[in-house]
Design a protein around this motif. Structure first.
Motif, PDB file in Angstrom:
ATOM      1  N   PHE A 142       0.834  -1.186   0.000  1.00  0.00           N
ATOM      2  CA  PHE A 142       0.000   0.000   0.000  1.00  0.00           C
ATOM      3  C   PHE A 142       0.880   1.252   0.000  1.00  0.00           C
ATOM      4  CE2 PHE A 142      -2.482   3.292   2.163  1.00  0.00           C
ATOM      5  CZ  PHE A 142      -3.662   3.240   1.424  1.00  0.00           C
ATOM      6  N   GLY A 143       0.680   2.115  -0.990  1.00  0.00           N
ATOM      7  CA  GLY A 143       1.466   3.340  -1.067  1.00  0.00           C
ATOM      8  C   GLY A 143       2.534   3.325  -2.136  1.00  0.00           C
ATOM      9  N   ASP A 144       2.814   2.134  -2.722  1.00  0.00           N
ATOM     10  CA  ASP A 144       3.766   2.036  -3.840  1.00  0.00           C
ATOM     11  C   ASP A 144       5.125   2.637  -3.514  1.00  0.00           C
ATOM     12  OD1 ASP A 144       1.962   0.820  -5.815  1.00  0.00           O
ATOM     13  OD2 ASP A 144       0.868   2.711  -5.663  1.00  0.00           O
ATOM     14  N   ARG A 145       5.639   2.324  -2.351  1.00  0.00           N
ATOM     15  CA  ARG A 145       6.924   2.876  -1.934  1.00  0.00           C
ATOM     16  C   ARG A 145       8.089   2.023  -2.439  1.00  0.00           C
ATOM     17  NH1 ARG A 145       5.870   8.113  -0.283  1.00  0.00           N
ATOM     18  NH2 ARG A 145       3.687   8.080   0.365  1.00  0.00           N
ATOM     19  N   VAL A 146       9.259   2.663  -2.512  1.00  0.00           N
ATOM     20  CA  VAL A 146      10.460   2.002  -3.024  1.00  0.00           C
ATOM     21  C   VAL A 146      11.669   2.460  -2.208  1.00  0.00           C
ATOM     22  CG1 VAL A 146       9.570   1.782  -5.380  1.00  0.00           C
ATOM     23  CG2 VAL A 146      10.827   3.854  -4.722  1.00  0.00           C
ATOM     24  N   ALA A 147      12.798   1.808  -2.425  1.00  0.00           N
ATOM     25  CA  ALA A 147      14.050   2.203  -1.772  1.00  0.00           C
ATOM     26  C   ALA A 147      15.211   1.885  -2.699  1.00  0.00           C
ATOM     27  CB  ALA A 147      14.221   1.490  -0.431  1.00  0.00           C
ATOM     28  N   GLN A 148      16.294   2.617  -2.533  1.00  0.00           N
ATOM     29  CA  GLN A 148      17.525   2.376  -3.279  1.00  0.00           C
ATOM     30  C   GLN A 148      18.624   1.977  -2.306  1.00  0.00           C
ATOM     31  OE1 GLN A 148      17.396   6.477  -4.908  1.00  0.00           O
ATOM     32  NE2 GLN A 148      17.766   5.537  -6.909  1.00  0.00           N
ATOM     33  N   LEU A 149      19.463   1.036  -2.712  1.00  0.00           N
ATOM     34  CA  LEU A 149      20.625   0.649  -1.914  1.00  0.00           C
ATOM     35  C   LEU A 149      21.872   0.792  -2.782  1.00  0.00           C
ATOM     36  CD1 LEU A 149      21.111  -2.216   0.560  1.00  0.00           C
ATOM     37  CD2 LEU A 149      22.742  -1.977  -1.302  1.00  0.00           C
ATOM     38  N   LEU A 150      22.852   1.542  -2.290  1.00  0.00           N
ATOM     39  CA  LEU A 150      24.122   1.708  -2.978  1.00  0.00           C
ATOM     40  C   LEU A 150      25.247   1.202  -2.091  1.00  0.00           C
ATOM     41  CD1 LEU A 150      22.210   4.101  -4.185  1.00  0.00           C
ATOM     42  CD2 LEU A 150      24.359   5.020  -5.038  1.00  0.00           C
ATOM     43  N   THR A 180      15.109   6.314   0.907  1.00  0.00           N
ATOM     44  CA  THR A 180      13.721   5.855   0.858  1.00  0.00           C
ATOM     45  C   THR A 180      12.764   6.957   1.288  1.00  0.00           C
ATOM     46  OG1 THR A 180      12.274   3.980   1.409  1.00  0.00           O
ATOM     47  CG2 THR A 180      13.530   4.966   3.222  1.00  0.00           C
ATOM     48  N   HIS A 181      11.489   6.705   1.106  1.00  0.00           N
ATOM     49  CA  HIS A 181      10.415   7.629   1.483  1.00  0.00           C
ATOM     50  C   HIS A 181       9.241   6.771   1.928  1.00  0.00           C
ATOM     51  CE1 HIS A 181       7.432  11.047   0.067  1.00  0.00           C
ATOM     52  NE2 HIS A 181       7.416  10.833   1.382  1.00  0.00           N
ATOM     53  N   LEU A 182       8.986   6.746   3.228  1.00  0.00           N
ATOM     54  CA  LEU A 182       7.945   5.878   3.766  1.00  0.00           C
ATOM     55  C   LEU A 182       6.552   6.471   3.578  1.00  0.00           C
ATOM     56  CD1 LEU A 182       9.339   4.473   7.142  1.00  0.00           C
ATOM     57  CD2 LEU A 182       9.717   3.668   4.802  1.00  0.00           C
ATOM     58  N   LEU A 183       5.570   5.603   3.718  1.00  0.00           N
ATOM     59  CA  LEU A 183       4.164   5.991   3.628  1.00  0.00           C
ATOM     60  C   LEU A 183       3.792   7.004   4.708  1.00  0.00           C
ATOM     61  CD1 LEU A 183       1.302   5.267   2.377  1.00  0.00           C
ATOM     62  CD2 LEU A 183       1.120   3.595   4.223  1.00  0.00           C
ATOM     63  N   ARG A 196       3.797   0.786   7.635  1.00  0.00           N
ATOM     64  CA  ARG A 196       5.031   1.561   7.713  1.00  0.00           C
ATOM     65  C   ARG A 196       6.149   0.743   8.364  1.00  0.00           C
ATOM     66  NH1 ARG A 196       5.740   6.507   8.087  1.00  0.00           N
ATOM     67  NH2 ARG A 196       6.282   6.526  10.305  1.00  0.00           N
ATOM     68  N   LEU A 197       5.785   0.001   9.402  1.00  0.00           N
ATOM     69  CA  LEU A 197       6.772  -0.846  10.064  1.00  0.00           C
ATOM     70  C   LEU A 197       7.255  -1.948   9.116  1.00  0.00           C
ATOM     71  CD1 LEU A 197       7.973  -0.718  12.927  1.00  0.00           C
ATOM     72  CD2 LEU A 197       6.396  -2.543  13.564  1.00  0.00           C
ATOM     73  N   HIS A 198       6.316  -2.492   8.324  1.00  0.00           N
ATOM     74  CA  HIS A 198       6.687  -3.484   7.328  1.00  0.00           C
ATOM     75  C   HIS A 198       7.713  -2.933   6.352  1.00  0.00           C
ATOM     76  CE1 HIS A 198       3.195  -6.561   7.635  1.00  0.00           C
ATOM     77  NE2 HIS A 198       4.333  -7.201   7.778  1.00  0.00           N
ATOM     78  N   GLN A 199       7.527  -1.675   5.939  1.00  0.00           N
ATOM     79  CA  GLN A 199       8.428  -1.070   4.967  1.00  0.00           C
ATOM     80  C   GLN A 199       9.856  -0.997   5.504  1.00  0.00           C
ATOM     81  OE1 GLN A 199       6.322   2.600   4.169  1.00  0.00           O
ATOM     82  NE2 GLN A 199       5.054   1.677   2.582  1.00  0.00           N
TER      83      GLN A 199
END
Length: 462
Positions: free
Chosen positions: A157-165, A190-193, A204-207
């Protein structure tokens, strides 16, 4: 695209430049506070995180909420040029942006060209389901080389994503240049819900849990236990929230709070802010989290369980239940003075933590039950209820004595970081105030300077 001129009231209220601290109103000719640290003989690294407010979300008229900045190129173009001016002036080693308008080719080209010309290597990632915005992470090639880049799609829910470098320092840190020490870092953007209501706490905790699981798996895959980690972004939650406590339980330190010696106490919870949300509330939600290799890390599943129990307690208290009433609610129709597994599941359902997409899974409920049933006898008595749910003992701080105990017997040297300085712009937000004449975004810009140090590595992740 709307036709006709932009209302003068909109121009006056949105094109005004902030004069906060003098830095925002006149970039040229001034010495950046951050830059004075980042250009020392002994190279520090700097990191900036900034939610730049995507034009598709920026409202221009309070009386007409449907009017967005994206409909007026002159405005979004000018504002984003100003954002880039500030970013390039500070010249951080690492730049993490949220609400980057990936759906607009002209804006994307503007950022990629200006950042690229300034020596940055750029990575962008759109949110799923064509939301229009996403993330941009830029790493300056004078500071780091890129070893790996990964994308994490939450698909929730919220279609959130994250990048790892995964990056490595180009110039050896002086403290470690004569030793065979890894000088690598993991960076997450990242940008949380947004927490529209308490029912989204689990989402949010899941994210965050997914991010930490992914990072942990990447470390194991590449044998990278002894490596510092930076988690950057808009976490959409304050220091009093479940996400903050979850990350603290994993050993992460809020770099801004560390720089200013703020604690996790309620007294320090509102010392600074970084966002004025669409409801008009101001709060501190933008963080650059640091995890050094010396920090003790609980098993991730244990921290996750503790965080969920904290949400359960919060929901019970929201229902105006005291300790005894809360236990009675969980116990329900149990024949004895204890909670059964079926009663536990039903209570979670009534609290809205199960039974809907993206809530707790059956496996997660089973794992929670195993943690709650301390003695493993198949039921949870009052003492276990107190120990796991109502009055759990959480300790975020690591005393020098505990750290010294952990150092004993450890010989592996690694690189870590001290927080040298941390600054929020505009400066008023550092005092918990939001300046009305600030127009670059609805978020403040956070920049942190880290100084490298040689340290003993922690034990491997279990």
């Amino acid at each position: 695209m709307l036709e006709g001129p932009i209302p003068q009231s909109v121009v006056d209220s949105n094109f005004v430049k902030s004069n906060s601290s003098g830095h925002e109103s006149k970039v040229k000719g001034r010495i950046s506070r951050i830059g004075t640290y980042a250009t020392m003989a002994d190279p520090c690294i700097s990191c900036t995180t900034f939610n730049i407010l995507a034009p598709i979300y920026k409202r221009l008229d309070k009386e007409n909420q449907s009017r967005r900045e994206s409909e007026y190129k002159a405005y979004w173009f000018s504002r984003n040029q100003s954002i880039l001016d500030r970013l390039l002036y500070d010249r951080s080693s690492i730049i993490c942006l949220q609400e980057f308008w990936v759906g607009n080719e002209e804006l994307v080209e503007m950022y990629e060209k200006r950042l690229g010309d300034a020596g940055y290597i750029n990575f962008k990632l759109a949110r799923t389901n064509n939301r229009g915005d996403g993330l941009l992470t830029a790493v300056h090639k004078d500071h780091f080389s890129i070893l790996d880049y990964r994308e994490l799609l939450f698909n929730d829910f919220g279609d959130r994503v994250a990048q790892l470098l995964h990056v490595e320092s180009v110039v050896p840190f002086s403290q470690c240049r004569h030793k065979n020490i890894q000088q690598e870092i993991l960076i997450v953007n990242t940008h949380l819900l947004f927490p529209h209501d308490s029912s989204l706490s689990i989402v949010r905790l899941h994210q965050v849990y997914k991010i930490l699981q992914y990072v942990e798996a990447y470390q194991k895959e590449n044998k990278l236990n002894s490596i510092p980690i930076l988690l950057c972004g808009d976490w959409n939650g304050s220091k009093r929230g479940h996400v903050y406590k979850f990350l603290r339980s994993q050993g992460f330190v809020s770099s801004y709070d560390a720089a200013h010696q703020y604690t996790d106490s309620d007294a320090d919870a509102h010392k600074w802010v970084s966002h004025r949300n669409h409801r008009g509330n101001i709060c501190g939600v933008d963080f650059i989290w640091l995890l050094n290799p010396t920090m003790y890390r609980k098993p991730l599943k244990t921290s996750w369980g503790e965080a969920v129990f904290s949400i359960i307690k919060y929901q019970l208290r929201e229902a105006s239940l005291n300790e005894n009433d809360a236990f009675a609610f969980l116990k329900a129709d149990s024949p004895g003075d204890y909670v059964t597994y079926s009663g536990f599941c039903e209570a979670l359902r009534q609290l809205g933590l199960t039974g809907h997409p993206h809530t707790l899974s059956s496996k997660e409920i089973e794992d929670l039950w195993i943690q709650a049933d301390v003695d493993g006898n198949g039921v949870v008595d009052y003492r276990e209820f107190q120990q796991r749910i109502w009055n759990p003992v959480c300790c975020f701080e690591q005393t020098e004595e505990k750290l010294e105990e952990r150092r004993e017997g450890l010989e592996e040297q690694t690189i870590g970081f001290n927080v040298k300085n941390a600054v929020l712009f505009p400066r008023e937000v550092e005092k918990g105030m939001w300046p009305e004449n600030y127009s670059l975004s609805d978020h403040a810009r956070l920049t942190v300077v880290f100084s490298p140090v040689s340290m003993l590595a922690s034990q491997p992740i279990c």
